[in-house]
Design a protein around this motif. Structure first.
Motif, PDB file in Angstrom:
ATOM      1  N   ARG A  66       1.188  -1.434  -0.009  1.00 40.85           N
ATOM      2  CA  ARG A  66       0.105  -0.111  -0.044  1.00 40.85           C
ATOM      3  C   ARG A  66       0.983   1.839   0.100  1.00 40.85           C
ATOM      4  NH1 ARG A  66      -4.359  -0.821  -0.555  1.00 40.85           N
ATOM      5  NH2 ARG A  66      -5.600  -1.926   0.191  1.00 40.85           N
ATOM      6  N   ASP A  67       0.257   1.756  -0.550  1.00 33.52           N
ATOM      7  CA  ASP A  67       1.490   3.462  -0.813  1.00 33.52           C
ATOM      8  C   ASP A  67       0.388   4.719   0.088  1.00 33.52           C
ATOM      9  OD1 ASP A  67       3.327   5.090  -1.460  1.00 33.52           O
ATOM     10  OD2 ASP A  67       2.036   5.890  -3.910  1.00 33.52           O
ATOM     11  N   GLU A  68       0.650   5.326   0.330  1.00 33.06           N
ATOM     12  CA  GLU A  68       0.184   6.628   0.851  1.00 33.06           C
ATOM     13  C   GLU A  68       0.404   7.680   0.237  1.00 33.06           C
ATOM     14  OE1 GLU A  68      -0.275   9.612   5.222  1.00 33.06           O
ATOM     15  OE2 GLU A  68       0.739   7.729   5.080  1.00 33.06           O
ATOM     16  N   LEU A  69      -0.090   8.644  -0.184  1.00 28.09           N
ATOM     17  CA  LEU A  69      -0.039  10.210  -0.601  1.00 28.09           C
ATOM     18  C   LEU A  69      -0.317  11.101   0.638  1.00 28.09           C
ATOM     19  CD1 LEU A  69      -2.948   9.895  -3.930  1.00 28.09           C
ATOM     20  CD2 LEU A  69       0.207   8.976  -3.906  1.00 28.09           C
ATOM     21  N   VAL A  70       1.068  11.828   0.320  1.00 21.67           N
ATOM     22  CA  VAL A  70       0.743  13.027   1.404  1.00 21.67           C
ATOM     23  C   VAL A  70       0.967  14.584   0.319  1.00 21.67           C
ATOM     24  CG1 VAL A  70       2.126  11.627   3.077  1.00 21.67           C
ATOM     25  CG2 VAL A  70       3.244  13.319   0.755  1.00 21.67           C
ATOM     26  N   LEU A  71       0.424  15.708   0.975  1.00 21.65           N
ATOM     27  CA  LEU A  71       0.603  16.530   0.486  1.00 21.65           C
ATOM     28  C   LEU A  71       1.899  17.391   0.655  1.00 21.65           C
ATOM     29  CD1 LEU A  71      -1.578  19.169  -0.214  1.00 21.65           C
ATOM     30  CD2 LEU A  71      -1.420  20.128   2.287  1.00 21.65           C
ATOM     31  N   ILE A  72       2.584  18.057  -0.430  1.00 23.27           N
ATOM     32  CA  ILE A  72       3.544  18.716  -0.482  1.00 23.27           C
ATOM     33  C   ILE A  72       4.170  20.181  -0.742  1.00 23.27           C
ATOM     34  CG2 ILE A  72       5.005  16.297  -0.941  1.00 23.27           C
ATOM     35  CD1 ILE A  72       4.715  17.525  -4.011  1.00 23.27           C
ATOM     36  N   MET A  73       4.933  20.405  -0.497  1.00 28.45           N
ATOM     37  CA  MET A  73       5.305  22.186  -0.399  1.00 28.45           C
ATOM     38  C   MET A  73       6.668  22.223  -0.508  1.00 28.45           C
ATOM     39  SD  MET A  73       3.245  22.989   3.048  1.00 28.45           S
ATOM     40  CE  MET A  73       1.826  21.309   2.018  1.00 28.45           C
ATOM     41  N   LEU A  95       0.762  23.718  -4.400  1.00 29.68           N
ATOM     42  CA  LEU A  95       1.363  22.417  -3.577  1.00 29.68           C
ATOM     43  C   LEU A  95       0.839  21.269  -4.614  1.00 29.68           C
ATOM     44  CD1 LEU A  95      -1.692  23.693  -1.447  1.00 29.68           C
ATOM     45  CD2 LEU A  95       0.324  23.378  -0.601  1.00 29.68           C
ATOM     46  N   GLY A  96       1.409  20.165  -4.122  1.00 26.85           N
ATOM     47  CA  GLY A  96       1.310  18.421  -4.801  1.00 26.85           C
ATOM     48  C   GLY A  96       0.946  17.256  -3.679  1.00 26.85           C
ATOM     49  N   MET A  97       0.410  16.588  -5.045  1.00 28.55           N
ATOM     50  CA  MET A  97      -0.013  15.661  -3.282  1.00 28.55           C
ATOM     51  C   MET A  97       0.835  13.893  -4.396  1.00 28.55           C
ATOM     52  SD  MET A  97      -3.014  13.759  -1.564  1.00 28.55           S
ATOM     53  CE  MET A  97      -3.103  15.883  -0.877  1.00 28.55           C
ATOM     54  N   ILE A  98       1.398  13.543  -3.760  1.00 29.27           N
ATOM     55  CA  ILE A  98       2.385  11.985  -4.825  1.00 29.27           C
ATOM     56  C   ILE A  98       2.422  11.318  -3.331  1.00 29.27           C
ATOM     57  CG2 ILE A  98       3.760  13.243  -6.335  1.00 29.27           C
ATOM     58  CD1 ILE A  98       5.842  13.348  -4.530  1.00 29.27           C
ATOM     59  N   SER A  99       3.449  10.216  -3.454  1.00 29.60           N
ATOM     60  CA  SER A  99       4.024   9.408  -2.996  1.00 29.60           C
ATOM     61  C   SER A  99       4.729   9.898  -1.856  1.00 29.60           C
ATOM     62  CB  SER A  99       3.898   7.614  -3.655  1.00 29.60           C
ATOM     63  OG  SER A  99       4.961   6.722  -2.705  1.00 29.60           O
TER      64      SER A  99
END
Length: 166
Positions: free
Chosen positions: A34-41, A112-116
């Motif tokens: 499983r992989d969680e996506l996180v908010l990045i900045m 902002l972005g959202m990635i693994s």
């Protein structure tokens, strides 16, 4: 994902590792992680600290996203729907076919972005935040095999490695 699934179906590949939904429902699919996506900045971004984000926060900043059709993008769109939002409600300034490109663009902007979570360790200029204000955006990693093809020794060895680490 669709290209990998097609390669397994056509016999071009013995195994496929994918994220997201598979269009060929006649392939054997087994979740191996499983992989969680996180908010990045970027480091120093106004949203880098704090606990909750609102729909207004999502609308207030530009976004750099993975390309349409990617598993990351599909899970992000599901995450947005939890807020009653869609990508058309955001200021999407760039779309890229790789995590590295998203990370680089976000690191050098106010976007902002959202990635693994697994992909965020590559850049020190990035702050990642786990989603605590909504359902955690998560997706499975799946192994695809063809139900009627002979398993090669190489495929069997790879499956053994996957089973050991899963």
């Amino acid at each position: 994902t669709s290209q990998v699934a097609q390669a397994v179906w056509d016999g071009v590949a013995d195994l496929g590792l994918v994220e997201g939904d598979v269009p060929q429902d006649n392939l054997l699919r087994r979740v191996v992680g499983r992989d969680e996506l996180v908010l990045i900045m970027a480091d120093g971004h106004p949203l880098a600290s704090g606990t909750q984000l609102s729909t207004a926060d999502y609308r207030a900043y530009p976004w750099v996203l993975r390309e349409a059709g990617s598993g990351t993008r599909a899970e992000f769109e599901t995450h947005l729907a939890d807020f009653g939002l869609a990508t058309r409600d955001l200021l999407v300034v760039l779309e890229f076919p790789s995590n590295e490109a998203v990370l680089t663009a976000v690191a050098h902007s106010d976007a902002l972005g959202m990635i693994s979570r697994r992909a965020t360790g590559m850049m020190r200029q990035i702050v990642s935040r786990s989603v605590t204000w909504a359902r955690v955006p998560e997706r499975p990693f799946s192994l695809l095999t063809h139900p009627e093809r002979h398993r090669t020794r190489a495929a069997g060895a790879m499956l053994a490695v996957i089973d050991e680490t899963a």
